[in-house]
Design a protein around this motif. Structure first.
Motif, PDB file in Angstrom:
ATOM      1  N   THR A  73      -8.248  15.088  45.832  1.00 54.05           N
ATOM      2  CA  THR A  73      -7.024  14.790  44.996  1.00 54.05           C
ATOM      3  C   THR A  73      -6.540  13.253  45.460  1.00 54.05           C
ATOM      4  O   THR A  73      -5.509  12.783  44.560  1.00 54.05           O
ATOM      5  CB  THR A  73      -6.023  15.754  45.215  1.00 54.05           C
ATOM      6  N   LEU A  74      -7.129  12.816  46.299  1.00 52.03           N
ATOM      7  CA  LEU A  74      -6.555  11.490  47.051  1.00 52.03           C
ATOM      8  C   LEU A  74      -6.554  10.458  45.807  1.00 52.03           C
ATOM      9  O   LEU A  74      -5.618   9.632  45.675  1.00 52.03           O
ATOM     10  CB  LEU A  74      -7.363  10.937  48.130  1.00 52.03           C
ATOM     11  N   PRO A  75      -7.860  10.168  45.130  1.00 50.65           N
ATOM     12  CA  PRO A  75      -7.647   8.998  44.102  1.00 50.65           C
ATOM     13  C   PRO A  75      -6.395   9.251  43.064  1.00 50.65           C
ATOM     14  O   PRO A  75      -5.929   8.255  42.686  1.00 50.65           O
ATOM     15  CB  PRO A  75      -8.939   9.165  43.353  1.00 50.65           C
ATOM     16  N   ALA A  76      -6.141  10.602  42.553  1.00 52.66           N
ATOM     17  CA  ALA A  76      -5.054  10.536  41.548  1.00 52.66           C
ATOM     18  C   ALA A  76      -3.938  10.486  42.145  1.00 52.66           C
ATOM     19  O   ALA A  76      -2.892   9.966  41.496  1.00 52.66           O
ATOM     20  CB  ALA A  76      -5.269  12.130  41.103  1.00 52.66           C
ATOM     21  N   ASP A  83      -0.271  -6.679  51.868  1.00 48.75           N
ATOM     22  CA  ASP A  83      -0.209  -5.411  52.235  1.00 48.75           C
ATOM     23  C   ASP A  83      -1.798  -4.723  52.603  1.00 48.75           C
ATOM     24  O   ASP A  83      -2.045  -4.097  53.603  1.00 48.75           O
ATOM     25  CB  ASP A  83       0.621  -4.455  51.585  1.00 48.75           C
ATOM     26  N   ALA A  84      -2.454  -5.006  51.385  1.00 51.90           N
ATOM     27  CA  ALA A  84      -3.891  -4.504  51.320  1.00 51.90           C
ATOM     28  C   ALA A  84      -4.832  -5.322  52.579  1.00 51.90           C
ATOM     29  O   ALA A  84      -5.438  -4.509  53.213  1.00 51.90           O
ATOM     30  CB  ALA A  84      -4.705  -4.453  49.989  1.00 51.90           C
ATOM     31  N   GLN A  85      -4.719  -6.282  52.641  1.00 51.88           N
ATOM     32  CA  GLN A  85      -5.200  -7.205  53.569  1.00 51.88           C
ATOM     33  C   GLN A  85      -4.862  -6.693  55.090  1.00 51.88           C
ATOM     34  O   GLN A  85      -5.637  -6.398  55.867  1.00 51.88           O
ATOM     35  CB  GLN A  85      -4.996  -8.640  53.440  1.00 51.88           C
ATOM     36  N   THR A  86      -3.639  -6.428  55.096  1.00 51.20           N
ATOM     37  CA  THR A  86      -3.060  -5.987  56.506  1.00 51.20           C
ATOM     38  C   THR A  86      -3.851  -4.382  56.788  1.00 51.20           C
ATOM     39  O   THR A  86      -4.207  -4.311  57.940  1.00 51.20           O
ATOM     40  CB  THR A  86      -1.702  -5.815  56.729  1.00 51.20           C
ATOM     41  N   ALA A  87      -3.644  -3.792  55.721  1.00 46.19           N
ATOM     42  CA  ALA A  87      -4.445  -2.325  55.792  1.00 46.19           C
ATOM     43  C   ALA A  87      -5.975  -2.345  56.264  1.00 46.19           C
ATOM     44  O   ALA A  87      -6.213  -1.437  56.971  1.00 46.19           O
ATOM     45  CB  ALA A  87      -4.005  -1.293  54.789  1.00 46.19           C
ATOM     46  N   ALA A 142      -4.793   3.391  52.485  1.00 43.83           N
ATOM     47  CA  ALA A 142      -3.663   2.466  52.095  1.00 43.83           C
ATOM     48  C   ALA A 142      -3.816   1.278  51.502  1.00 43.83           C
ATOM     49  O   ALA A 142      -3.263   0.868  50.409  1.00 43.83           O
ATOM     50  CB  ALA A 142      -2.976   2.252  53.490  1.00 43.83           C
ATOM     51  N   ALA A 143      -5.155   0.630  51.903  1.00 40.61           N
ATOM     52  CA  ALA A 143      -5.550  -0.476  51.221  1.00 40.61           C
ATOM     53  C   ALA A 143      -6.024  -0.211  49.741  1.00 40.61           C
ATOM     54  O   ALA A 143      -5.531  -1.211  48.641  1.00 40.61           O
ATOM     55  CB  ALA A 143      -6.965  -1.135  51.971  1.00 40.61           C
ATOM     56  N   LYS A 144      -6.630   0.645  49.458  1.00 39.97           N
ATOM     57  CA  LYS A 144      -6.943   0.898  47.992  1.00 39.97           C
ATOM     58  C   LYS A 144      -5.569   1.240  47.146  1.00 39.97           C
ATOM     59  O   LYS A 144      -5.643   0.545  46.110  1.00 39.97           O
ATOM     60  CB  LYS A 144      -7.806   2.346  48.015  1.00 39.97           C
ATOM     61  N   THR A 145      -4.737   1.699  47.864  1.00 39.20           N
ATOM     62  CA  THR A 145      -3.374   2.118  47.031  1.00 39.20           C
ATOM     63  C   THR A 145      -2.549   0.709  46.910  1.00 39.20           C
ATOM     64  O   THR A 145      -2.354   0.536  45.622  1.00 39.20           O
ATOM     65  CB  THR A 145      -2.434   2.829  48.099  1.00 39.20           C
ATOM     66  N   TYR A 146      -2.575   0.054  47.836  1.00 37.97           N
ATOM     67  CA  TYR A 146      -2.037  -1.169  47.537  1.00 37.97           C
ATOM     68  C   TYR A 146      -2.743  -2.119  46.359  1.00 37.97           C
ATOM     69  O   TYR A 146      -2.217  -2.713  45.418  1.00 37.97           O
ATOM     70  CB  TYR A 146      -1.946  -2.316  49.022  1.00 37.97           C
ATOM     71  N   LEU A 147      -4.229  -2.035  46.422  1.00 36.40           N
ATOM     72  CA  LEU A 147      -4.985  -2.875  45.523  1.00 36.40           C
ATOM     73  C   LEU A 147      -4.770  -2.235  43.889  1.00 36.40           C
ATOM     74  O   LEU A 147      -4.694  -2.994  43.036  1.00 36.40           O
ATOM     75  CB  LEU A 147      -6.470  -2.647  45.751  1.00 36.40           C
ATOM     76  N   ASP A 148      -4.699  -1.032  43.861  1.00 30.69           N
ATOM     77  CA  ASP A 148      -4.303  -0.229  42.635  1.00 30.69           C
ATOM     78  C   ASP A 148      -3.097  -0.985  41.961  1.00 30.69           C
ATOM     79  O   ASP A 148      -3.070  -1.161  40.784  1.00 30.69           O
ATOM     80  CB  ASP A 148      -4.319   1.224  42.713  1.00 30.69           C
ATOM     81  N   SER A 149      -2.152  -1.190  43.043  1.00 29.71           N
ATOM     82  CA  SER A 149      -0.735  -1.501  42.548  1.00 29.71           C
ATOM     83  C   SER A 149      -0.978  -3.052  42.260  1.00 29.71           C
ATOM     84  O   SER A 149      -0.096  -3.428  41.271  1.00 29.71           O
ATOM     85  CB  SER A 149       0.332  -1.120  43.865  1.00 29.71           C
ATOM     86  N   ALA A 150      -1.408  -3.860  43.015  1.00 26.41           N
ATOM     87  CA  ALA A 150      -1.593  -4.864  42.641  1.00 26.41           C
ATOM     88  C   ALA A 150      -2.437  -5.115  41.219  1.00 26.41           C
ATOM     89  O   ALA A 150      -1.799  -6.237  40.603  1.00 26.41           O
ATOM     90  CB  ALA A 150      -2.551  -6.038  43.698  1.00 26.41           C
ATOM     91  N   GLN A 157      -8.122 -12.680  40.780  1.00 20.66           N
ATOM     92  CA  GLN A 157      -9.609 -12.491  41.190  1.00 20.66           C
ATOM     93  C   GLN A 157      -9.365 -12.076  42.783  1.00 20.66           C
ATOM     94  O   GLN A 157     -10.518 -11.434  43.361  1.00 20.66           O
ATOM     95  CB  GLN A 157     -10.274 -14.109  41.273  1.00 20.66           C
ATOM     96  N   ARG A 158      -8.311 -12.254  43.468  1.00 21.31           N
ATOM     97  CA  ARG A 158      -8.601 -11.690  44.722  1.00 21.31           C
ATOM     98  C   ARG A 158      -8.368 -10.434  45.027  1.00 21.31           C
ATOM     99  O   ARG A 158      -9.141  -9.778  46.084  1.00 21.31           O
ATOM    100  CB  ARG A 158      -7.221 -12.251  45.538  1.00 21.31           C
ATOM    101  N   ILE A 159      -8.200  -9.403  44.018  1.00 15.76           N
ATOM    102  CA  ILE A 159      -7.861  -8.008  43.945  1.00 15.76           C
ATOM    103  C   ILE A 159      -9.518  -7.547  43.959  1.00 15.76           C
ATOM    104  O   ILE A 159      -9.881  -6.791  44.834  1.00 15.76           O
ATOM    105  CB  ILE A 159      -7.675  -7.349  42.564  1.00 15.76           C
TER     106      ILE A 159
END
Length: 290
Positions: free
Chosen positions: A165-168, A238-242, A250-258, A266-268
């Motif tokens: 369930t984590l991805p959803a 935030d993703a870079q820090t995570a 946490a990094a994946k969550t920040y990237l999804d938001s970005a 392109q940095r995503i």
């Protein structure tokens, strides 16, 4: 008189030296085997097999059986210990399902031990904690609290990093974070932040000179884009820090938001590859250690 002399001569000879040597080797080998020193016990058993003759061959056979039984028990204990360590390592690494599978695959000789029972209790506790933590994530999502939801999601990932369930849940949290800035930028009745914070006219009968339609139409477009780009940049930071902290979920969550804020950035894609590669490296290192 002759018979007495013969009897005295027989008694003066004492025990047979080979029999004494046999008894010593059997006694030493038995003590070593009982103490767990199988290698030295096996050596004494080999010597006893040569020294013990006649009725004493049974003693040598008993020693050989003891050595074999002890060696078999030690091998079984070592196999169980490795299996217990594997279960514990996977559980501590947040791979709950893998820990359950490893526990279920324990040999029957290991599955009924107190160590296996303890591991089974630990898995049940972690599973219950993960279920309760997921409920916290969903409650925070339902309340629209992305900060609390993300914190609970990170706790959930530490308990069960491959939970289906984590991805959803990450997607839902990202959606909340994407919507919140737009809600904050708009005031009541859809008015912009600039209009909402501007002072009201001192006199309601004043001629409508201050009503300027052109600025109201033009201003929301540029700030909206700039606001989204700035938010995307913050999510990327935030993703870079995570990533640097190995907090991959946490990094994946920040990237999804970005990506929702600025899908053409392109940095995503660069950071997404970096997270995937680093997570793979960590998993390989942990596997090689085991």
């Amino acid at each position: 008189m002759a018979i007495l002399i013969v009897l005295l001569g027989f008694l003066s000879r004492g025990p047979n030296k080979q029999d004494v040597l046999c008894d010593q080797q059997v006694a030493a080998g038995t003590k070593l085997a009982q103490g767990g020193d199988v290698a030295d016990a096996a050596e004494q058993s080999r010597l006893a097999a040569t020294s013990c003759t006649g009725s004493r061959t049974a003693k040598a056979s008993e020693l050989q059986t003891l050595v074999t039984t002890t060696r078999t028990a030690q091998i079984a204990r070592a196999q169980c210990t490795r299996s217990y360590d594997m279960v514990s390592s996977r559980l501590n690494d947040g791979r709950l399902n893998a820990a359950v599978n490893a526990l279920n695959q324990l040999p029957s000789s290991c599955a009924t031990s107190s160590d296996a029972t303890h591991l089974r209790d630990q898995i049940e506790q972690v599973s219950a904690s993960a279920d309760a933590t997921e409920q916290k994530v969903r409650a925070a999502i339902g309340a629209g609290d992305s900060i609390a939801a993300l914190a609970a999601l990170q706790d959930l990932a530490r308990l069960d990093r491959f939970r289906p369930t984590l991805p959803a849940l990450r997607t839902q949290i990202g959606a909340i974070r994407a919507v919140k800035p737009a809600d904050q930028a708009a005031g009541p009745n859809g008015s912009t932040a600039a209009n909402f914070n501007s002072p009201a006219p001192a006199n309601s009968t004043q001629p409508p000179v201050i009503a300027r339609p052109s600025p109201q139409i033009v201003q929301p477009t540029a700030p909206a884009y700039n606001n989204q780009a700035a938010l995307a940049q913050q999510f990327l930071n935030d993703a870079q820090t995570a990533l640097g902290q190995s907090r991959f979920d946490a990094a994946k969550t920040y990237l999804d938001s970005a990506r929702r804020m600025d899908p053409n950035n392109q940095r995503i894609d660069v950071l997404t590859r970096a997270v995937r590669e680093r997570e793979h490296e960590v998993l390989q290192d942990e596997t090689s250690i085991k």
